[in-house]
Design a protein around this motif. Structure first.
Motif, PDB file in Angstrom:
ATOM      1  N   MET A   1       0.814  -1.191   0.000  1.00 42.24           N
ATOM      2  CA  MET A   1       0.000   0.000   0.000  1.00 42.24           C
ATOM      3  C   MET A   1       0.865   1.267   0.000  1.00 42.24           C
ATOM      4  O   MET A   1       0.602   2.183  -0.746  1.00 42.24           O
ATOM      5  N   ILE A   2       1.900   1.302   0.842  1.00 41.47           N
ATOM      6  CA  ILE A   2       2.758   2.483   0.917  1.00 41.47           C
ATOM      7  C   ILE A   2       3.504   2.708  -0.391  1.00 41.47           C
ATOM      8  O   ILE A   2       3.705   3.838  -0.806  1.00 41.47           O
ATOM      9  N   VAL A   3       3.893   1.618  -1.044  1.00 39.37           N
ATOM     10  CA  VAL A   3       4.598   1.738  -2.324  1.00 39.37           C
ATOM     11  C   VAL A   3       3.678   2.367  -3.368  1.00 39.37           C
ATOM     12  O   VAL A   3       4.104   3.223  -4.152  1.00 39.37           O
ATOM     13  N   THR A   4       2.417   1.988  -3.367  1.00 39.68           N
ATOM     14  CA  THR A   4       1.448   2.560  -4.310  1.00 39.68           C
ATOM     15  C   THR A   4       1.252   4.049  -4.043  1.00 39.68           C
ATOM     16  O   THR A   4       1.256   4.859  -4.976  1.00 39.68           O
ATOM     17  N   VAL A   5       1.093   4.414  -2.776  1.00 39.74           N
ATOM     18  CA  VAL A   5       0.916   5.826  -2.422  1.00 39.74           C
ATOM     19  C   VAL A   5       2.147   6.637  -2.817  1.00 39.74           C
ATOM     20  O   VAL A   5       2.029   7.733  -3.389  1.00 39.74           O
ATOM     21  N   LEU A   6       3.331   6.107  -2.559  1.00 36.91           N
ATOM     22  CA  LEU A   6       4.562   6.800  -2.953  1.00 36.91           C
ATOM     23  C   LEU A   6       4.660   6.921  -4.474  1.00 36.91           C
ATOM     24  O   LEU A   6       5.058   7.967  -4.993  1.00 36.91           O
ATOM     25  N   GLY A   7       4.310   5.865  -5.182  1.00 37.86           N
ATOM     26  CA  GLY A   7       4.361   5.891  -6.643  1.00 37.86           C
ATOM     27  C   GLY A   7       3.421   6.924  -7.230  1.00 37.86           C
ATOM     28  O   GLY A   7       3.796   7.700  -8.119  1.00 37.86           O
ATOM     29  N   VAL A   8       2.201   6.958  -6.740  1.00 38.50           N
ATOM     30  CA  VAL A   8       1.221   7.936  -7.230  1.00 38.50           C
ATOM     31  C   VAL A   8       1.663   9.355  -6.864  1.00 38.50           C
ATOM     32  O   VAL A   8       1.591  10.270  -7.683  1.00 38.50           O
ATOM     33  N   SER A   9       2.135   9.526  -5.638  1.00 39.24           N
ATOM     34  CA  SER A   9       2.608  10.850  -5.204  1.00 39.24           C
ATOM     35  C   SER A   9       3.796  11.319  -6.041  1.00 39.24           C
ATOM     36  O   SER A   9       3.851  12.473  -6.472  1.00 39.24           O
ATOM     37  N   ALA A  10       4.741  10.427  -6.268  1.00 36.29           N
ATOM     38  CA  ALA A  10       5.919  10.774  -7.067  1.00 36.29           C
ATOM     39  C   ALA A  10       5.529  11.093  -8.512  1.00 36.29           C
ATOM     40  O   ALA A  10       6.055  12.036  -9.110  1.00 36.29           O
ATOM     41  N   ALA A  11       4.608  10.328  -9.073  1.00 37.22           N
ATOM     42  CA  ALA A  11       4.167  10.580 -10.448  1.00 37.22           C
ATOM     43  C   ALA A  11       3.449  11.917 -10.538  1.00 37.22           C
ATOM     44  O   ALA A  11       3.665  12.693 -11.483  1.00 37.22           O
ATOM     45  N   PHE A  12       2.603  12.222  -9.564  1.00 37.94           N
ATOM     46  CA  PHE A  12       1.892  13.493  -9.550  1.00 37.94           C
ATOM     47  C   PHE A  12       2.866  14.653  -9.444  1.00 37.94           C
ATOM     48  O   PHE A  12       2.786  15.627 -10.196  1.00 37.94           O
ATOM     49  N   TRP A  13       3.800  14.555  -8.506  1.00 34.01           N
ATOM     50  CA  TRP A  13       4.779  15.622  -8.345  1.00 34.01           C
ATOM     51  C   TRP A  13       5.684  15.723  -9.572  1.00 34.01           C
ATOM     52  O   TRP A  13       6.065  16.814  -9.987  1.00 34.01           O
ATOM     53  N   GLY A  14       5.990  14.586 -10.163  1.00 30.55           N
ATOM     54  CA  GLY A  14       6.773  14.583 -11.399  1.00 30.55           C
ATOM     55  C   GLY A  14       6.064  15.331 -12.514  1.00 30.55           C
ATOM     56  O   GLY A  14       6.689  16.055 -13.293  1.00 30.55           O
TER      57      GLY A  14
END
Length: 94
Positions: free
Chosen positions: A1-14
């Motif tokens: 779950m944390i990996v998904t949240v980090l991935g989505v957050s990183a993609a959004f910020w990217g």
């Protein structure tokens, strides 16, 4: 779950980072000048974006691919606008 949240957050910020040069393009266009913009800086970034796209494709990771595709498009647009404005400025100078 944390990996998904980090991935989505990183993609959004990217994506936000990829779109941020649009602010520079807007300033150049309003001023009709690109003399304060380092084209070399953006030229150095473009191969890096291409490498991240290739890496994202190798991993089949859209969180890496999408923001970097946007970044390469916006970076190329920034260079294009800067060069266009510089060409216009040279044409106006006797």
């Amino acid at each position: 779950m944390i990996v998904t949240v980090l991935g989505v957050s990183a993609a959004f910020w990217g994506l936000l980072m990829a779109l941020s040069p649009l602010l520079q393009i807007r300033q150049m266009w309003l001023r009709q000048s690109s003399e304060d913009v380092s084209v070399g800086f953006f030229a150095v970034l473009l191969p890096g974006f291409a490498l991240w796209i290739a890496y994202g494709m190798a991993r089949a990771d859209l969180a890496l691919i999408i923001p970097n595709v946007v970044a390469i498009l916006v970076g190329t647009t920034t260079i294009t606008v800067a060069m266009l404005l510089r060409r216009r400025a040279r044409a106006r100078t006797p």
